[in-house]
Write a protein that holds these residues in place. Structure first.
Motif: not given
Length: 424
Positions: A196-221
């Motif tokens: 698709a070309d509708r995003y041409i000229g944009q910077r697109i962040p690609l991320v997970g559903p929500r921010p996590l602290s490093l401690e929370r991320y390791l706990s979830e892993l």
């Protein structure tokens, strides 16, 4: 279907994009540094060298028949000629200029944090190329992924290893913010941007559903791997600073100064663009693997550090045996044992100290050699020789209450396990 050139095609992100786009019927050209492995054997390829390909004309000849370019080349640490400036900036600039001359669409895989607040050389080099791309081309889009998780990914291996430890070290407070995205979600999003070309000229962040602290991320892993709640040990920031400086100096370790700075800065963004590209929410950490993949993930993580534990234990056996034989154990009793197998006179000191030196060399090799295949074979051979000789001349040691011979069996099993693990 457009023809797509993917540079960095053998890398973690690039190889996933090759498979996903090929499955959709696109003609793929792989940008590689040498003849591609069998996994890419069915695709056309060009050989490029980002450490020296800074000439626009060189890229123009390679882009004949190409409709879309995906630049997926990236490094987290510099090694020799593989510098941030060369791989992230100078070579991509030349590629982007050639694409602009040929009106070729570009999808640039950049990084979240490559913005006006960038301070690390990693982010600054990415930002320099991103800015140059938008200045050159009207048919480009920049993808800025957060931490990417997936099988075969270096960061996934590291974080799985850390999360599986009996005691998990946390740098500083452990509240550093990250927003990991699964490689399959990133791949799907990039495929959508190609089509698709509708995003041409944009910077697109690609991320997970929500921010996590490093401690929370390791706990979830850890929960994902079925290991239960973790025990955390908070490492003072001053100590982490020192360790990061040492890592930068040695070129090894989990952290160097720049990765520590990037971790402290955080790596998060609004998930709306990712959600729009996927047509759904990006998957949370709890869905990073299927229930059928949990066992393999857990064993892989555990063996990552248990393998190191086995190496240290085996090295200790060889080193202690060598040092003890050098004179800590009464030399006369050692000579008596040698005499029992027929080694006497001037040969006895040579055999005693030669064997001790070999034991110490085996111990040091177990710790420091990078390629240990022949070391393991030599160790097994020596243990086999010792075992056969003692069995023939001193069979009573099989019945000794301390089990000096029977203990060779678990040692041989450890060496076999290390041999097989390292072979793969």
């Amino acid at each position: 279907m457009p023809t797509i050139l993917i540079t960095g095609a053998t890398g973690f992100i690039g190889s996933h994009l090759v498979g996903a786009l090929a499955d959709m019927g696109h003609k793929i050209v792989c940008g590689v540094t040498s003849t591609p492995p069998e996994s890419l054997g069915g695709f056309a390829y060009i050989i490029n060298d980002y450490t020296r390909d800074f000439d626009v004309d060189v890229w123009k000849t390679r882009l004949a028949g190409v409709d879309v370019v995906i630049n997926a080349v990236g490094i987290l640490r510099e090694h020799g000629r593989q510098t941030f400036d060369a791989l992230h900036n100078r070579a991509p600039r030349a590629l982007f200029a050639a694409c602009a001359a040929g009106d070729i669409k570009v999808v640039q895989i950049s990084a979240l944090g490559a913005d006006e607040k960038a301070r690390s050389r990693y982010h600054l080099s990415k930002k320099a190329a991103d800015d140059a791309l938008f200045a050159l081309s009207n048919r480009s889009v920049i993808v800025q992924p957060s931490l990417v998780y997936g099988a075969g990914g270096a960061s996934a291996r590291i974080f799985n290893l850390i999360a599986s430890l009996p005691v998990i070290p946390l740098p500083g407070s452990g509240d550093q913010q990250i927003q990991p995205i699964h490689i399959d979600d990133l791949t799907q999003a990039v495929v959508a941007l190609v089509q698709a070309d509708r995003y041409i000229g944009q910077r697109i962040p690609l991320v997970g559903p929500r921010p996590l602290s490093l401690e929370r991320y390791l706990s979830e892993l850890r929960l994902l791997m079925g290991l239960g709640p973790g025990t955390f040990l908070r490492i003072p920031a001053s100590f982490v600073d020192t360790a990061a400086q040492m890592g930068a100096w040695l070129g090894k370790g989990l952290l160097d100064v720049e990765t520590w700075q990037m971790l402290q800065r955080g790596n998060t963004a609004e998930p709306g663009p990712t959600r729009a590209l996927l047509g759904r929410d990006p998957r949370p950490v709890s869905e990073f693997t299927s229930r059928w993949g949990v066992e393999g993930l857990r064993m892989s993580a555990l063996m990552s550090w248990l393998q190191l534990v086995l190496r240290f234990a085996l090295a200790a056996v060889w080193l202690v045996a060598g040092v003890v034989s050098m004179g800590v154990y009464p030399v006369e009793e050692s000579y008596a044992l040698l005499a029992a197998v027929g080694i006497t006179g001037g040969l006895a000191p040579m055999a005693l100290y030669g064997a001790a030196a070999m034991d110490i060399a085996f111990g040091l090799g177990t710790l420091f050699l990078r390629h240990r295949k022949f070391l393991w074979i030599a160790q097994v051979s020596l243990i086999g020789l010792y075992t056969v000789t003692i069995t023939f001349f001193l069979p009573e040691f099989w019945l000794h209450p301390f089990g000096p011979l029977i203990k060779n069996l678990p040692i041989l099993a450890v060496i076999l396990l290390l041999y097989e693990l390292e072979k793969r």
